[in-house]
Design a protein around this motif. Structure first.
Motif, PDB file in Angstrom:
ATOM      1  N   THR A  63       6.962   1.968 -10.648  1.00 29.14           N
ATOM      2  CA  THR A  63       6.244   3.238 -10.545  1.00 29.14           C
ATOM      3  C   THR A  63       6.063   3.680  -9.102  1.00 29.14           C
ATOM      4  O   THR A  63       6.216   4.859  -8.754  1.00 29.14           O
ATOM      5  N   GLY A  64       5.729   2.742  -8.233  1.00 32.81           N
ATOM      6  CA  GLY A  64       5.401   3.069  -6.857  1.00 32.81           C
ATOM      7  C   GLY A  64       6.545   3.593  -6.022  1.00 32.81           C
ATOM      8  O   GLY A  64       6.313   4.120  -4.926  1.00 32.81           O
ATOM      9  N   ALA A  65       7.798   3.478  -6.514  1.00 31.67           N
ATOM     10  CA  ALA A  65       8.924   4.016  -5.746  1.00 31.67           C
ATOM     11  C   ALA A  65       8.951   5.548  -5.820  1.00 31.67           C
ATOM     12  O   ALA A  65       8.824   6.212  -4.787  1.00 31.67           O
ATOM     13  N   PRO A  66       9.085   6.141  -7.004  1.00 33.57           N
ATOM     14  CA  PRO A  66       9.089   7.614  -7.041  1.00 33.57           C
ATOM     15  C   PRO A  66       7.746   8.245  -6.708  1.00 33.57           C
ATOM     16  O   PRO A  66       7.700   9.388  -6.243  1.00 33.57           O
ATOM     17  N   THR A  67       6.633   7.527  -6.912  1.00 38.45           N
ATOM     18  CA  THR A  67       5.321   8.096  -6.567  1.00 38.45           C
ATOM     19  C   THR A  67       4.953   7.864  -5.105  1.00 38.45           C
ATOM     20  O   THR A  67       3.909   8.342  -4.637  1.00 38.45           O
ATOM     21  N   ARG A  68       5.785   7.112  -4.380  1.00 36.41           N
ATOM     22  CA  ARG A  68       5.615   6.860  -2.943  1.00 36.41           C
ATOM     23  C   ARG A  68       4.393   6.018  -2.613  1.00 36.41           C
ATOM     24  O   ARG A  68       3.891   6.055  -1.493  1.00 36.41           O
TER      25      ARG A  68
ATOM     26  N   MET B 191       4.269   2.541  -3.273  1.00 36.93           N
ATOM     27  CA  MET B 191       4.607   1.121  -3.254  1.00 36.93           C
ATOM     28  C   MET B 191       4.472   0.553  -1.833  1.00 36.93           C
ATOM     29  O   MET B 191       4.873   1.188  -0.857  1.00 36.93           O
ATOM     30  N   GLN B 192       3.912  -0.646  -1.753  1.00 35.61           N
ATOM     31  CA  GLN B 192       3.749  -1.324  -0.468  1.00 35.61           C
ATOM     32  C   GLN B 192       5.045  -2.061  -0.124  1.00 35.61           C
ATOM     33  O   GLN B 192       5.163  -3.277  -0.302  1.00 35.61           O
ATOM     34  N   THR B 193       6.001  -1.296   0.357  1.00 34.76           N
ATOM     35  CA  THR B 193       7.346  -1.815   0.614  1.00 34.76           C
ATOM     36  C   THR B 193       7.387  -2.527   1.963  1.00 34.76           C
ATOM     37  O   THR B 193       7.962  -2.037   2.939  1.00 34.76           O
ATOM     38  N   TRP B 194       6.791  -3.706   1.992  1.00 37.68           N
ATOM     39  CA  TRP B 194       6.709  -4.474   3.222  1.00 37.68           C
ATOM     40  C   TRP B 194       8.088  -4.776   3.797  1.00 37.68           C
ATOM     41  O   TRP B 194       8.254  -4.865   5.032  1.00 37.68           O
ATOM     42  N   TRP B 195       9.097  -4.926   2.940  1.00 43.35           N
ATOM     43  CA  TRP B 195      10.450  -5.250   3.413  1.00 43.35           C
ATOM     44  C   TRP B 195      11.058  -4.070   4.177  1.00 43.35           C
ATOM     45  O   TRP B 195      11.773  -4.271   5.155  1.00 43.35           O
ATOM     46  N   LEU B 196      10.751  -2.841   3.747  1.00 43.12           N
ATOM     47  CA  LEU B 196      11.220  -1.675   4.495  1.00 43.12           C
ATOM     48  C   LEU B 196      10.442  -1.535   5.805  1.00 43.12           C
ATOM     49  O   LEU B 196      11.007  -1.144   6.829  1.00 43.12           O
ATOM     50  N   GLY B 197       9.149  -1.853   5.765  1.00 43.01           N
ATOM     51  CA  GLY B 197       8.352  -1.806   6.983  1.00 43.01           C
ATOM     52  C   GLY B 197       8.856  -2.776   8.028  1.00 43.01           C
ATOM     53  O   GLY B 197       8.968  -2.433   9.220  1.00 43.01           O
ATOM     54  N   LEU B 198       9.179  -3.987   7.610  1.00 43.07           N
ATOM     55  CA  LEU B 198       9.718  -4.971   8.541  1.00 43.07           C
ATOM     56  C   LEU B 198      11.066  -4.524   9.099  1.00 43.07           C
ATOM     57  O   LEU B 198      11.339  -4.681  10.298  1.00 43.07           O
ATOM     58  N   ARG B 199      11.907  -3.965   8.240  1.00 43.89           N
ATOM     59  CA  ARG B 199      13.220  -3.503   8.701  1.00 43.89           C
ATOM     60  C   ARG B 199      13.059  -2.427   9.774  1.00 43.89           C
ATOM     61  O   ARG B 199      13.710  -2.470  10.815  1.00 43.89           O
ATOM     62  N   LYS B 200      12.171  -1.466   9.492  1.00 45.94           N
ATOM     63  CA  LYS B 200      11.919  -0.389  10.463  1.00 45.94           C
ATOM     64  C   LYS B 200      11.368  -0.955  11.766  1.00 45.94           C
ATOM     65  O   LYS B 200      11.748  -0.520  12.870  1.00 45.94           O
TER      66      LYS B 200
ATOM     67  N   GLY C 114      15.219   1.027 -16.667  1.00 44.75           N
ATOM     68  CA  GLY C 114      14.294  -0.011 -17.096  1.00 44.75           C
ATOM     69  C   GLY C 114      13.079  -0.049 -16.191  1.00 44.75           C
ATOM     70  O   GLY C 114      13.032   0.616 -15.150  1.00 44.75           O
ATOM     71  N   GLY C 115      12.087  -0.816 -16.572  1.00 44.58           N
ATOM     72  CA  GLY C 115      10.870  -0.957 -15.801  1.00 44.58           C
ATOM     73  C   GLY C 115      10.978  -2.040 -14.739  1.00 44.58           C
ATOM     74  O   GLY C 115      11.854  -2.908 -14.796  1.00 44.58           O
ATOM     75  N   HIS C 116      10.042  -1.970 -13.771  1.00 41.02           N
ATOM     76  CA  HIS C 116      10.031  -2.964 -12.688  1.00 41.02           C
ATOM     77  C   HIS C 116       8.604  -3.164 -12.183  1.00 41.02           C
ATOM     78  O   HIS C 116       8.393  -3.492 -11.013  1.00 41.02           O
ATOM     79  N   THR C 117       7.626  -2.951 -13.065  1.00 41.50           N
ATOM     80  CA  THR C 117       6.176  -3.015 -12.846  1.00 41.50           C
ATOM     81  C   THR C 117       5.684  -1.784 -12.084  1.00 41.50           C
ATOM     82  O   THR C 117       6.473  -0.982 -11.582  1.00 41.50           O
ATOM     83  N   ALA C 118       4.370  -1.659 -11.993  1.00 44.82           N
ATOM     84  CA  ALA C 118       3.776  -0.503 -11.333  1.00 44.82           C
ATOM     85  C   ALA C 118       3.911  -0.577  -9.815  1.00 44.82           C
ATOM     86  O   ALA C 118       4.343   0.371  -9.161  1.00 44.82           O
ATOM     87  N   SER C 119       3.566  -1.720  -9.226  1.00 40.39           N
ATOM     88  CA  SER C 119       3.496  -1.806  -7.764  1.00 40.39           C
ATOM     89  C   SER C 119       4.511  -2.754  -7.145  1.00 40.39           C
ATOM     90  O   SER C 119       4.490  -2.963  -5.932  1.00 40.39           O
ATOM     91  N   HIS C 120       5.396  -3.341  -7.953  1.00 36.41           N
ATOM     92  CA  HIS C 120       6.357  -4.343  -7.490  1.00 36.41           C
ATOM     93  C   HIS C 120       5.645  -5.628  -7.054  1.00 36.41           C
ATOM     94  O   HIS C 120       6.050  -6.322  -6.128  1.00 36.41           O
TER      95      HIS C 120
END
Length: 328
Positions: free
Chosen positions: A121-126, A128-137, A220-226
């Motif tokens: 859910t958190g991907a299209p709703t923006r 999600m705590q995408t720590w992996w993208l934060g680290l990459r940036k 398919g689903g992948h949980t609300a917040s990953h």
């Protein structure tokens, strides 16, 4: 094991696995293959995804080697009927990245290859705590990086050293997923917005709705917040699954019957999570546990997948020989 030794192991295993007598002994009925990002320029993303050339190689190899690329539903139906006429491959993409559409979809269309996209859910709703993208940036934008929660400072001025540092910190988080929350102060100090990164990297609701109507696509689903479900109490884990299913069904207006466990390893999901998936109403769940499908009645709530980062790794996994020399 360092990457060079790993690549040599996979290369040797893939060549041994091509021997006819071993191919027959190690043959599998089906395989579910796991992708995340499909990147045009992997170096500019610190080698975090699958290159276009590797992705095309995989699809060409599957069809050349006699694997039929089918949807997850068709694969499981063929297995249930004990259909031995072909070997079946299922392509899956986790998280809902934009490049799955802009880069991968034209290639999938050329191969007429069905695929499953698992969307939190958190991907299209923006949200999600995408720590992996934060680290990459963080590592892409700086040559000197302090990770206070880890107690480490990295000096990395080129792609190789940045990639190595990113890998080290990512591995540290994977050892305990609760550590991801400790990175928030570092992102804030460095002016990194995870919401902005979500907007850059993930499909939005409109784009996801368009993709869901594509004849090759399944969602398919992948949980609300990953979240790593095993780190949550039972009520919270159930809500992660149920809320995500409800969100996607409301958005897309069709049943969501399949789910992927975030992270998907033994520290992220287990028997409790399998039970919760069933209770919420999903019909299958995929893990990141390495393996192919041999039995016509696999556990639908703990399905293994094939993950890899090189051609030799892919062919070694698909041949089955790597399951002998390096069990999951």
């Amino acid at each position: 094991m360092n990457q060079i030794l790993r690549d040599w192991l996979y290369y040797g295993a893939s060549r041994v696995g091509e021997l006819p007598f071993l191919r027959s002994r190690l043959a599998a009925r089906a395989a579910i293959i796991m992708f995340h990002e499909i990147q045009r320029d992997c170096q500019s993303e610190l080698m975090t995804g699958t290159s276009v050339s590797l992705f095309e190689y995989c699809l060409d190899w599957l069809q050349r080697d006699g694997w039929s690329i089918v949807s997850l539903d068709e694969c499981l139906e063929k297995l249930a009927r004990n259909d031995r006429s072909r070997r079946y491959a299922v392509l899956t993409f986790d998280d809902g990245y934009r490049d799955n559409v802009s880069v991968a979809l034209p290639i999938l269309e050329r191969h007429n290859a069905p695929f499953m996209m698992y969307v939190p859910t958190g991907a299209p709703t923006r949200t999600m705590q995408t720590w992996w993208l934060g680290l990459r940036k963080l590592f892409l934008s700086r040559d000197k990086v302090a990770i206070d929660a880890l107690g480490r400072q990295f000096h990395c001025s080129d792609v190789r050293s940045k990639t190595s540092a990113l890998t080290e910190v990512t591995r540290w988080v994977h050892q305990d997923y609760r550590r991801s929350a400790t990175l928030a102060p570092t992102f804030k100090q460095n002016g990194i917005s995870l919401a902005a990164l979500n907007d850059e990297y993930f499909l939005d609701e409109r784009e996801l709705g368009i993709l869901a109507r594509h004849p090759l696509a399944s969602i398919g689903g992948h949980t609300a917040s990953h979240a790593a479900l095993a780190t949550l109490d039972e009520s919270s884990a159930r809500a992660e699954l149920a809320d995500n299913r409800g969100y996607l069904e409301n958005l897309l207006q069709f049943p969501i019957r399949h789910v992927a466990y975030p992270y998907g390893g033994p520290t992220a999901c287990g028997p409790r999570e399998e039970r919760l998936v069933k209770e919420v109403g999903f019909q299958t769940a995929v893990t990141t546990r390495q393996g192919r499908l041999h039995d016509h009645t696999p556990n639908h709530f703990s399905l293994p997948r094939i993950g890899f980062s090189s051609r030799s790794g892919f062919t070694a996994r698909m041949s089955g020989i790597i399951e002998v020399v390096q069990p999951p």
